[in-house]
Design an enzyme around this catalytic site. Structure first.
Site, PDB file in Angstrom:
ATOM      1  N   GLU A 191       4.681  -4.112  12.200  1.00  0.00           N
ATOM      2  CA  GLU A 191       3.712  -3.033  11.951  1.00  0.00           C
ATOM      3  C   GLU A 191       2.557  -3.688  11.211  1.00  0.00           C
ATOM      4  OE1 GLU A 191       4.279  -0.023  13.134  1.00  0.00           O
ATOM      5  OE2 GLU A 191       6.373  -0.285  13.678  1.00  0.00           O
ATOM      6  N   CYS A 220      -3.279   1.640   6.567  1.00  0.00           N
ATOM      7  CA  CYS A 220      -3.478   0.920   7.821  1.00  0.00           C
ATOM      8  C   CYS A 220      -4.125   1.794   8.899  1.00  0.00           C
ATOM      9  CB  CYS A 220      -2.152   0.365   8.302  1.00  0.00           C
ATOM     10  SG  CYS A 220      -0.863   1.588   8.144  1.00  0.00           S
ATOM     11  N   ASN A 274       0.788  -1.245   0.000  1.00  0.00           N
ATOM     12  CA  ASN A 274       0.000   0.000   0.000  1.00  0.00           C
ATOM     13  C   ASN A 274       0.813   1.284   0.000  1.00  0.00           C
ATOM     14  OD1 ASN A 274       0.682  -0.500   2.660  1.00  0.00           O
ATOM     15  ND2 ASN A 274      -1.212   0.324   3.494  1.00  0.00           N
TER      16      ASN A 274
HETATM   17  P1  NAP Z   1       0.447  -9.038   3.583  1.00  0.00           P
HETATM   18  O1  NAP Z   1      -0.373  -9.888   2.720  1.00  0.00           O
HETATM   19  O2  NAP Z   1       0.627  -9.405   4.996  1.00  0.00           O
HETATM   20  O3  NAP Z   1       1.882  -8.940   2.856  1.00  0.00           O
HETATM   21  C1  NAP Z   1       2.907  -8.133   3.359  1.00  0.00           C
HETATM   22  C2  NAP Z   1       4.244  -8.704   2.914  1.00  0.00           C
HETATM   23  O4  NAP Z   1       4.438  -9.983   3.517  1.00  0.00           O
HETATM   24  C3  NAP Z   1       4.351  -8.924   1.408  1.00  0.00           C
HETATM   25  O5  NAP Z   1       5.651  -8.621   0.973  1.00  0.00           O
HETATM   26  C4  NAP Z   1       4.058 -10.401   1.289  1.00  0.00           C
HETATM   27  O6  NAP Z   1       4.576 -10.988   0.119  1.00  0.00           O
HETATM   28  C5  NAP Z   1       4.781 -10.916   2.512  1.00  0.00           C
HETATM   29  N1  NAP Z   1       4.367 -12.258   2.943  1.00  0.00           N
HETATM   30  C6  NAP Z   1       3.209 -12.913   2.686  1.00  0.00           C
HETATM   31  N2  NAP Z   1       3.233 -14.161   3.251  1.00  0.00           N
HETATM   32  C7  NAP Z   1       4.432 -14.253   3.877  1.00  0.00           C
HETATM   33  C8  NAP Z   1       5.060 -15.286   4.643  1.00  0.00           C
HETATM   34  N3  NAP Z   1       4.466 -16.458   4.885  1.00  0.00           N
HETATM   35  N4  NAP Z   1       6.295 -15.046   5.133  1.00  0.00           N
HETATM   36  C9  NAP Z   1       6.918 -13.872   4.919  1.00  0.00           C
HETATM   37  N5  NAP Z   1       6.391 -12.881   4.183  1.00  0.00           N
HETATM   38  C10 NAP Z   1       5.161 -13.060   3.683  1.00  0.00           C
HETATM   39  O7  NAP Z   1      -0.063  -7.509   3.571  1.00  0.00           O
HETATM   40  P2  NAP Z   1      -0.510  -6.616   2.334  1.00  0.00           P
HETATM   41  O8  NAP Z   1      -1.804  -7.126   1.809  1.00  0.00           O
HETATM   42  O9  NAP Z   1       0.624  -6.424   1.385  1.00  0.00           O
HETATM   43  O10 NAP Z   1      -0.731  -5.219   3.089  1.00  0.00           O
HETATM   44  C11 NAP Z   1      -1.897  -4.921   3.774  1.00  0.00           C
HETATM   45  C12 NAP Z   1      -1.741  -5.119   5.267  1.00  0.00           C
HETATM   46  O11 NAP Z   1      -0.628  -4.385   5.749  1.00  0.00           O
HETATM   47  C13 NAP Z   1      -2.926  -4.590   6.036  1.00  0.00           C
HETATM   48  O12 NAP Z   1      -3.243  -5.480   7.061  1.00  0.00           O
HETATM   49  C14 NAP Z   1      -2.421  -3.269   6.605  1.00  0.00           C
HETATM   50  O13 NAP Z   1      -3.081  -2.815   7.754  1.00  0.00           O
HETATM   51  C15 NAP Z   1      -1.022  -3.629   6.887  1.00  0.00           C
HETATM   52  N6  NAP Z   1      -0.205  -2.415   6.999  1.00  0.00           N
HETATM   53  C16 NAP Z   1       0.205  -2.031   8.238  1.00  0.00           C
HETATM   54  C17 NAP Z   1       0.950  -0.858   8.382  1.00  0.00           C
HETATM   55  C18 NAP Z   1       1.443  -0.406   9.722  1.00  0.00           C
HETATM   56  O14 NAP Z   1       2.272   0.505   9.775  1.00  0.00           O
HETATM   57  N7  NAP Z   1       0.992  -0.972  10.826  1.00  0.00           N
HETATM   58  C19 NAP Z   1       1.248  -0.094   7.260  1.00  0.00           C
HETATM   59  C20 NAP Z   1       0.786  -0.530   6.014  1.00  0.00           C
HETATM   60  C21 NAP Z   1       0.076  -1.702   5.900  1.00  0.00           C
HETATM   61  P3  NAP Z   1       3.634 -11.161  -1.190  1.00  0.00           P
HETATM   62  O15 NAP Z   1       3.274  -9.792  -1.605  1.00  0.00           O
HETATM   63  O16 NAP Z   1       4.506 -11.875  -2.123  1.00  0.00           O
HETATM   64  O17 NAP Z   1       2.444 -11.958  -0.744  1.00  0.00           O
END
Ligand code: NAP
Length: 475
Positions: free
Chosen positions: A248, A282, A152
């Site tokens: 995060e 987020c 994002n």
């Molecule tokens: P996501 O599906 O959790 O993916 C985040 C990252 O983790 C991607 O690079 C993903 O790779 C990788 N990943 C997936 N499965 C994994 C595994 N088993 N082991 C290690 N890495 C793995 O999140 P998203 O859909 O990209 O982002 C949305 C989420 O991020 C929301 O929940 C949002 O709230 C959260 N977020 C939090 C913050 C904060 O500061 N707290 C900021 C921004 C976003 P792939 O892309 O290859 O699947």
């Protein structure tokens, strides 16, 4: 013709046979082809980082210079970076330009903080029997940082990991989200141009379940910094043993509109903040707790403002809401909204979908057990929940497993302080949306929203170890 990008390993660009197609999220066309990392590439990235950390570390001033040059490079290539994000993330151009400006800030802050890393004096001489001693602490880098980032904020959230990690004197292995790897690779090119020694930054592209998993299992990575969903964060926690982990994670931000609020201001602010990047940030306001005495006025104004929002092509500079990251995600949001409506909630505006574009949606009469309220919707949808008294409202909103940031609109100082003491979040924003963030502030959640803080100064603390030095003096 799509553009081609390769992995950044040990200071060189490596093409591999297997490619990842990156789609333009609005048109659905392939706009880039990126080399995917195999097992050997991941291994080589980590080995290069470990070797560079041991032999090619930079002085604090050299780190400052490299990071400053990267900030300058981003400033010069502002438009190009923004257009890449429009394509690979579907982020509306104005919001993408703002993200580049913020990433410049993040890099500059990291550069400045590189010169301010220090320990503290420890008055051991005050302990009986230690009168002849003196002590202080120094901060030393952790070594290899494994960074995994979400789709994002493909630039600024990557900047929040690489900037502080380099500023602290570490080496980095970064795995960006598969949906948005191009921005991260372009950022790596700026580090190369800025003269960062080979191996101090490596970028590997590939799916989280393969590349991310291999990273989790590699003991040469001493600290993990992850931004993404709570679900994946939990996997990391379970698989990274005793190594340090900064998380995060997800959220479903609450915002209270109290009886003494400036209702017009609250509605106008939330009509923008609730829908920026199609609600996929987020700290997007998701649960709007509105005092029953101002609910009608608030709803009327909110709907009026939301209906002015331009939806569609993210390249159009008037667009505020573009596509979601994938059609399946928009469909999921649509299902949750429909289910809420079937169970008694009312859709005041929106509720329709065309491909990956979901119309900004306002729901009222939602209840705490509905997915639109109790889960993270990550879509352009806000839900209004009326309340009678603030105590009960705060008790209910604290039932969420998440706690990243929240907001409250009130003109009453006592009410603001009461909320600040009682709402379980990492940050509470008074008279603005939960979405307020500038890059120098300490940022991070409680409960299932994670632990550890970001913001360069705070990340550097997370990415360094404090070492105590005691002098036994002959006096
Ligand atoms: P996501 O599906 O959790 O993916 C985040 C990252 O983790 C991607 O690079 C993903 O790779 C990788 N990943 C997936 N499965 C994994 C595994 N088993 N082991 C290690 N890495 C793995 O999140 P998203 O859909 O990209 O982002 C949305 C989420 O991020 C929301 O929940 C949002 O709230 C959260 N977020 C939090 C913050 C904060 O500061 N707290 C900021 C921004 C976003 P792939 O892309 O290859 O699947």
């Amino acid at each position: 013709m799509s553009e081609k990008f390769n992995l950044f390993l040990n200071g060189s660009w490596k093409e591999t046979d297997e490619k990842l197609e990156v789609l333009n999220k609005y048109t659905g066309e392939v706009f880039a082809e990126v080399s995917k990392a195999g097992e050997n590439d991941v291994d080589y990235a980590i080995e290069s980082a470990a070797e560079a950390f041991g032999s090619r570390g930079l002085s604090p001033y050299d780190r400052f210079e490299v990071l400053k040059k990267v900030a300058d490079g981003l400033r010069e290539e502002r438009d190009a970076f923004a257009k890449t994000m429009v394509q690979e993330a579907g982020k509306p151009i104005q919001q993408a330009l703002t993200e580049v400006d913020r990433a410049v800030q993040t890099m500059e802050l990291s550069a400045e903080e590189a010169k301010r890393i220090s320990g503290q004096g420890v008055p051991v001489e005050a302990a009986p029997g230690s009168e002849n001693r003196m002590a202080f602490t120094i901060r030393v880098p952790v070594g290899v940082v494994g960074a995994i980032t979400p789709f994002n904020f493909p630039l600024n959230l990557v900047a929040h990991k690489i900037g502080p990690a380099i500023a602290a004197g570490n080496a980095v292995v970064l795995k960006p989200a598969s949906a948005t790897p191009v921005t991260a690779l372009k950022l790596a090119a700026l580090f190369e141009k800025a003269g960062l020694p080979a191996g101090l930054l490596n970028v590997i592209v590939g799916s989280g379940s393969v590349v991310g998993k291999q990273m989790q299992e590699d003991g040469r990575i001493s600290t993990y910094t992850f931004t993404g969903s709570a679900e994946v964060g939990l996997k990391l926690k379970q698989n990274t043993g005793l190594n340090k982990l900064i998380l995060e994670l997800g959220n479903n931000s609450p915002v209270i509109v109290d009886k003494d609020a400036d209702v017009d201001k609250a509605a106008t602010t939330l009509a923008t903040a609730g829908f920026a990047f199609a609600g996929q940030t987020c700290i997007t306001p998701q649960r709007l707790y509105v005092h029953h005495s101002v609910k009608d006025a608030f709803e009327k104004k909110l709907v009026k403002e939301v209906e002015k929002v331009q939806v569609g092509d993210p390249m159009d500079e008037n667009t505020a809401v573009g596509p979601m990251i994938a059609k399946e995600e928009a469909k999921r949001a649509e299902d949750w909204v429909n289910k809420a409506a079937e169970n008694g909630a009312k859709i005041l505006t929106g509720g329709t979908r065309e491909g990956a574009v979901y119309q900004p949606t306002v729901i009222t009469g939602a209840t705490k057990d509905m997915s639109v309220v109790c889960e993270e919707i990550f879509a352009p949808v806000v839900s209004i929940i009326a309340y009678e008294d603030l105590d009960t409202c705060i008790a209910e909103l604290n039932e969420s497993p998440y706690g990243l940031q929240g907001g409250i609109f009130t003109q009453n100082l006592d009410t603001a302080f009461f909320a600040a003491r009682n709402v379980q979040v990492g940050g509470l924003i008074v008279n603005d949306s939960s979405q307020y963030r500038v890059d120098l502030m300490p940022y991070g959640g409680v409960k299932d929203s994670g632990w550890g803080k970001e913001g360069p100064k705070y990340s550097i603390e997370e990415m360094t170890k404090e070492r105590l030095v005691v002098l036994n003096l002959n006096q």
